[in-house]
Design a protein around this motif. Structure first.
Motif, PDB file in Angstrom:
ATOM      1  N   LEU A   1      10.634 -11.270 -14.381  1.00  0.00           N
ATOM      2  CA  LEU A   1      10.819 -12.095 -13.835  1.00  0.00           C
ATOM      3  C   LEU A   1      12.690 -12.347 -14.215  1.00  0.00           C
ATOM      4  CD1 LEU A   1       8.586 -15.242 -13.118  1.00  0.00           C
ATOM      5  CD2 LEU A   1       9.613 -13.289 -11.194  1.00  0.00           C
ATOM      6  N   ASP A   2      12.409 -12.920 -15.566  1.00  0.00           N
ATOM      7  CA  ASP A   2      14.096 -12.880 -16.312  1.00  0.00           C
ATOM      8  C   ASP A   2      14.395 -11.801 -16.424  1.00  0.00           C
ATOM      9  OD1 ASP A   2      13.261 -15.489 -16.612  1.00  0.00           O
ATOM     10  OD2 ASP A   2      12.683 -15.286 -18.543  1.00  0.00           O
ATOM     11  N   ALA A   3      14.109 -10.635 -16.615  1.00  0.00           N
ATOM     12  CA  ALA A   3      15.137  -8.829 -16.843  1.00  0.00           C
ATOM     13  C   ALA A   3      15.679  -8.919 -15.630  1.00  0.00           C
ATOM     14  CB  ALA A   3      13.524  -8.097 -17.569  1.00  0.00           C
ATOM     15  N   THR A   4      14.387  -8.842 -14.414  1.00  0.00           N
ATOM     16  CA  THR A   4      15.076  -8.620 -13.491  1.00  0.00           C
ATOM     17  C   THR A   4      15.660  -9.992 -12.310  1.00  0.00           C
ATOM     18  OG1 THR A   4      13.236  -9.956 -12.035  1.00  0.00           O
ATOM     19  CG2 THR A   4      13.346  -7.152 -13.091  1.00  0.00           C
TER      20      THR A   4
ATOM     21  N   LEU B   1      10.268   1.249 -15.412  1.00  0.00           N
ATOM     22  CA  LEU B   1      10.982   1.366 -13.548  1.00  0.00           C
ATOM     23  C   LEU B   1      10.407   0.432 -12.359  1.00  0.00           C
ATOM     24  CD1 LEU B   1       8.476   4.873 -13.822  1.00  0.00           C
ATOM     25  CD2 LEU B   1      10.950   4.533 -13.538  1.00  0.00           C
ATOM     26  N   VAL B   2       9.383  -0.662 -13.436  1.00  0.00           N
ATOM     27  CA  VAL B   2       8.967  -1.692 -11.984  1.00  0.00           C
ATOM     28  C   VAL B   2      10.716  -2.363 -12.428  1.00  0.00           C
ATOM     29  CG1 VAL B   2       8.102  -4.019 -11.842  1.00  0.00           C
ATOM     30  CG2 VAL B   2       6.874  -1.404 -12.305  1.00  0.00           C
ATOM     31  N   ILE B   3      10.628  -2.995 -13.788  1.00  0.00           N
ATOM     32  CA  ILE B   3      11.794  -3.420 -13.680  1.00  0.00           C
ATOM     33  C   ILE B   3      13.104  -3.402 -13.374  1.00  0.00           C
ATOM     34  CG2 ILE B   3      13.650  -4.623 -15.523  1.00  0.00           C
ATOM     35  CD1 ILE B   3      11.694  -5.222 -16.929  1.00  0.00           C
ATOM     36  N   ASP B   4      13.739  -1.932 -13.645  1.00  0.00           N
ATOM     37  CA  ASP B   4      15.224  -1.010 -12.692  1.00  0.00           C
ATOM     38  C   ASP B   4      14.416  -1.393 -11.268  1.00  0.00           C
ATOM     39  OD1 ASP B   4      17.023   0.769 -12.566  1.00  0.00           O
ATOM     40  OD2 ASP B   4      15.607   1.877 -11.523  1.00  0.00           O
ATOM     41  N   ARG B   5      13.559  -1.270 -10.295  1.00  0.00           N
ATOM     42  CA  ARG B   5      13.707  -0.712  -9.098  1.00  0.00           C
ATOM     43  C   ARG B   5      13.667  -2.284  -8.594  1.00  0.00           C
ATOM     44  NH1 ARG B   5       8.290   3.276 -10.001  1.00  0.00           N
ATOM     45  NH2 ARG B   5       9.949   5.273  -9.803  1.00  0.00           N
ATOM     46  N   LEU B   6      12.931  -3.230  -9.148  1.00  0.00           N
ATOM     47  CA  LEU B   6      13.059  -4.947  -8.357  1.00  0.00           C
ATOM     48  C   LEU B   6      13.521  -5.531  -8.638  1.00  0.00           C
ATOM     49  CD1 LEU B   6      11.263  -7.274  -7.200  1.00  0.00           C
ATOM     50  CD2 LEU B   6      10.709  -7.707 -10.069  1.00  0.00           C
ATOM     51  N   THR B   7      14.727  -4.824  -9.691  1.00  0.00           N
ATOM     52  CA  THR B   7      16.074  -5.423 -10.016  1.00  0.00           C
ATOM     53  C   THR B   7      16.959  -5.135  -9.211  1.00  0.00           C
ATOM     54  OG1 THR B   7      16.570  -5.969 -12.466  1.00  0.00           O
ATOM     55  CG2 THR B   7      18.259  -5.492 -10.853  1.00  0.00           C
ATOM     56  N   ARG B   8      17.096  -3.862  -8.133  1.00  0.00           N
ATOM     57  CA  ARG B   8      17.642  -3.088  -6.722  1.00  0.00           C
ATOM     58  C   ARG B   8      17.086  -3.810  -5.865  1.00  0.00           C
ATOM     59  NH1 ARG B   8      16.242   2.525  -8.121  1.00  0.00           N
ATOM     60  NH2 ARG B   8      17.524   3.307  -6.460  1.00  0.00           N
ATOM     61  N   ILE B   9      16.007  -3.839  -6.171  1.00  0.00           N
ATOM     62  CA  ILE B   9      15.395  -4.940  -4.258  1.00  0.00           C
ATOM     63  C   ILE B   9      15.938  -5.939  -4.451  1.00  0.00           C
ATOM     64  CG2 ILE B   9      13.037  -5.138  -2.861  1.00  0.00           C
ATOM     65  CD1 ILE B   9      12.006  -2.744  -4.447  1.00  0.00           C
ATOM     66  N   ARG B  10      16.370  -6.961  -5.133  1.00  0.00           N
ATOM     67  CA  ARG B  10      16.553  -7.877  -5.547  1.00  0.00           C
ATOM     68  C   ARG B  10      18.242  -8.275  -5.272  1.00  0.00           C
ATOM     69  NH1 ARG B  10      20.317 -10.354  -8.525  1.00  0.00           N
ATOM     70  NH2 ARG B  10      19.155  -9.164 -10.746  1.00  0.00           N
ATOM     71  N   GLN B  11      18.822  -7.114  -5.228  1.00  0.00           N
ATOM     72  CA  GLN B  11      20.522  -7.475  -5.133  1.00  0.00           C
ATOM     73  C   GLN B  11      20.131  -6.757  -3.725  1.00  0.00           C
ATOM     74  OE1 GLN B  11      21.273  -4.125  -8.572  1.00  0.00           O
ATOM     75  NE2 GLN B  11      22.030  -5.751  -9.498  1.00  0.00           N
TER      76      GLN B  11
ATOM     77  N   GLY C   1      14.971 -15.130   8.890  1.00  0.00           N
ATOM     78  CA  GLY C   1      14.222 -14.858   7.644  1.00  0.00           C
ATOM     79  C   GLY C   1      14.754 -15.231   6.659  1.00  0.00           C
ATOM     80  N   GLY C   2      13.761 -16.032   5.306  1.00  0.00           N
ATOM     81  CA  GLY C   2      14.299 -16.489   4.268  1.00  0.00           C
ATOM     82  C   GLY C   2      14.136 -15.893   2.684  1.00  0.00           C
ATOM     83  N   HIS C   3      12.536 -15.853   2.662  1.00  0.00           N
ATOM     84  CA  HIS C   3      12.387 -14.534   1.995  1.00  0.00           C
ATOM     85  C   HIS C   3      11.268 -13.870   1.779  1.00  0.00           C
ATOM     86  CE1 HIS C   3       8.719 -17.399   2.800  1.00  0.00           C
ATOM     87  NE2 HIS C   3       7.828 -17.031   2.193  1.00  0.00           N
ATOM     88  N   ALA C   4      10.876 -12.945   0.963  1.00  0.00           N
ATOM     89  CA  ALA C   4      10.172 -11.608   1.013  1.00  0.00           C
ATOM     90  C   ALA C   4       9.418 -11.842  -0.065  1.00  0.00           C
ATOM     91  CB  ALA C   4      11.236 -10.496   1.241  1.00  0.00           C
ATOM     92  N   VAL C   5       7.926 -11.000  -0.254  1.00  0.00           N
ATOM     93  CA  VAL C   5       6.928 -11.789  -1.408  1.00  0.00           C
ATOM     94  C   VAL C   5       6.903  -9.963  -1.940  1.00  0.00           C
ATOM     95  CG1 VAL C   5       4.811 -11.833  -2.325  1.00  0.00           C
ATOM     96  CG2 VAL C   5       5.817 -14.069  -1.295  1.00  0.00           C
ATOM     97  N   ILE C   6       7.303  -9.432  -2.989  1.00  0.00           N
ATOM     98  CA  ILE C   6       6.693  -8.167  -3.341  1.00  0.00           C
ATOM     99  C   ILE C   6       5.846  -8.396  -4.421  1.00  0.00           C
ATOM    100  CG2 ILE C   6       8.857  -8.256  -5.368  1.00  0.00           C
ATOM    101  CD1 ILE C   6       9.271  -5.340  -4.228  1.00  0.00           C
ATOM    102  N   HIS C   7       4.846  -7.156  -4.207  1.00  0.00           N
ATOM    103  CA  HIS C   7       3.791  -7.211  -5.705  1.00  0.00           C
ATOM    104  C   HIS C   7       4.978  -5.819  -6.958  1.00  0.00           C
ATOM    105  CE1 HIS C   7      -0.183  -7.653  -3.386  1.00  0.00           C
ATOM    106  NE2 HIS C   7       0.589  -8.847  -3.312  1.00  0.00           N
TER     107      HIS C   7
ATOM    108  N   HIS D   1       0.774  -1.205   0.256  1.00  0.00           N
ATOM    109  CA  HIS D   1       0.197  -0.089   0.094  1.00  0.00           C
ATOM    110  C   HIS D   1       0.617   0.579  -0.084  1.00  0.00           C
ATOM    111  CE1 HIS D   1      -2.228  -3.076   2.069  1.00  0.00           C
ATOM    112  NE2 HIS D   1      -3.416  -2.862   1.059  1.00  0.00           N
ATOM    113  N   ASP D   2       0.831   2.367  -0.900  1.00  0.00           N
ATOM    114  CA  ASP D   2       1.440   3.522  -0.608  1.00  0.00           C
ATOM    115  C   ASP D   2       2.621   2.651  -1.572  1.00  0.00           C
ATOM    116  OD1 ASP D   2      -1.017   4.843  -0.673  1.00  0.00           O
ATOM    117  OD2 ASP D   2      -0.915   4.692   1.484  1.00  0.00           O
ATOM    118  N   LEU D   3       2.999   2.183  -1.936  1.00  0.00           N
ATOM    119  CA  LEU D   3       4.700   1.279  -2.663  1.00  0.00           C
ATOM    120  C   LEU D   3       4.310   1.052  -3.669  1.00  0.00           C
ATOM    121  CD1 LEU D   3       5.932   0.491   0.927  1.00  0.00           C
ATOM    122  CD2 LEU D   3       6.920   2.737  -0.042  1.00  0.00           C
ATOM    123  N   ASN D   4       4.126   1.943  -5.247  1.00  0.00           N
ATOM    124  CA  ASN D   4       3.541   1.531  -6.106  1.00  0.00           C
ATOM    125  C   ASN D   4       5.344   1.213  -7.479  1.00  0.00           C
ATOM    126  OD1 ASN D   4       2.988   1.533  -8.303  1.00  0.00           O
ATOM    127  ND2 ASN D   4       2.511   3.077  -8.395  1.00  0.00           N
ATOM    128  N   LEU D   5       4.964  -0.144  -7.170  1.00  0.00           N
ATOM    129  CA  LEU D   5       6.598  -0.053  -7.557  1.00  0.00           C
ATOM    130  C   LEU D   5       6.916   0.883  -8.957  1.00  0.00           C
ATOM    131  CD1 LEU D   5       7.947  -3.796  -7.898  1.00  0.00           C
ATOM    132  CD2 LEU D   5       9.026  -1.547  -6.170  1.00  0.00           C
TER     133      LEU D   5
END
Length: 258
Positions: A159-162, A113-123, A91-97, A60-64
């Motif tokens: 998934l593949d891009a990030t 924007l989603v691909i860039d931000r998700l890649t950085r969060i994954r890292q 903990g081991g995993h975290a789910v993201i929308h 909520h309010d954290l729109n990728l």
């Protein structure tokens, strides 16, 4: 495969007795909702009960896909804080929308924007020893906006891009109308976790398996997952406004061992 519960299903207030009941019923872990006011306390309770811990990051309010730099800064700050807490509790995993475009016409720039931000969060997560799981979503049927991802093809593309792993939500997939067996096969080793619930194939009702129209029971789900060498958590994600924790624990769909 392991039996887990999303702690969204247990309501806003959880107790040590609740965690003990889950442990005694054969649940191996819990997925904690960061947006619950008790989330950090829930991590402590789960750890004390000997349950494995996962996290559903706040959305909520954290729109990728947000076009605003202020929102981007908030996304990284808040997710960093929660991933550090997840690491601290083992903990081991975290789910993201994936978020949504402001309008369907802005889909391509929003996807960038989603691909860039998700890649950085994954890292960011990997640096903390955690795994980010990107969850499939339900598209906007009116096409006012574009939800990421709005199809299995788009999900696989992101998934593949990030380089991100996948959390498959069976309820979301049922509303989308995509075949489960084919989707699991296409995900291959990307699939790390499953959110399990039932619905009427129109809305995300989070019913107990077997109480909707999908025809997907635990035995069928486990067969499909076994056929594809899946060995992760099956996370029951059930509506707390319809069912009690005891309803979930005692339901036939939850009567299997890890």
């Amino acid at each position: 495969m392991e039996k887990w519960l999303s702690l969204w299903s247990a309501g806003q207030e959880k107790t040590a007795e609740d965690m003990a009941a889950l442990k005694n019923a054969g649940f191996a872990g819990v997925e904690i909702w960061a947006e619950h006011l008790t989330a950090e306390k829930d991590m402590e309770l789960a750890k004390e009960a000997g349950l494995k811990i996962g996290l559903h990051l706040p959305f909520h309010d954290l729109n990728l896909a947000s076009p605003f730099k202020e929102v981007e800064d908030l996304i990284f700050r808040v997710n960093q804080e929660w991933l550090e807490k997840l690491q601290a509790y083992g903990g081991g995993h975290a789910v993201i929308h994936g978020g949504m475009a402001w309008a369907s016409e802005g889909e391509e720039e929003a996807k960038r924007l989603v691909i860039d931000r998700l890649t950085r969060i994954r890292q960011m997560a990997e640096e903390l020893g955690c795994t980010i799981l990107f969850e499939n979503q339900i598209p906007d049927g009116l096409n006012y906006t574009h939800i990421f991802p709005s199809s299995v093809d788009e999900w696989l593309e992101i998934l593949d891009a990030t380089g991100t792993a996948a959390c498959l939500d069976t309820g979301h997939l049922a509303v989308l109308g995509a075949p489960l067996e084919e989707t699991v096969a296409r995900l291959e080793k990307r699939l790390v976790s499953v959110h399990f619930s039932d619905n009427d194939a129109k809305g995300d009702l989070h019913q107990l398996p077997g109480e909707g129209v999908t025809g997907l029971d635990t035995a069928k789900l486990m067969h499909i997952l076994n056929e594809n060498d899946f060995d992760g958590p099956i996370v029951f994600e059930i509506n707390p406004y319809t069912y009690t924790l005891e309803d979930i624990i005692r339901h036939p769909s939850a009567q299997f061992s890890n």
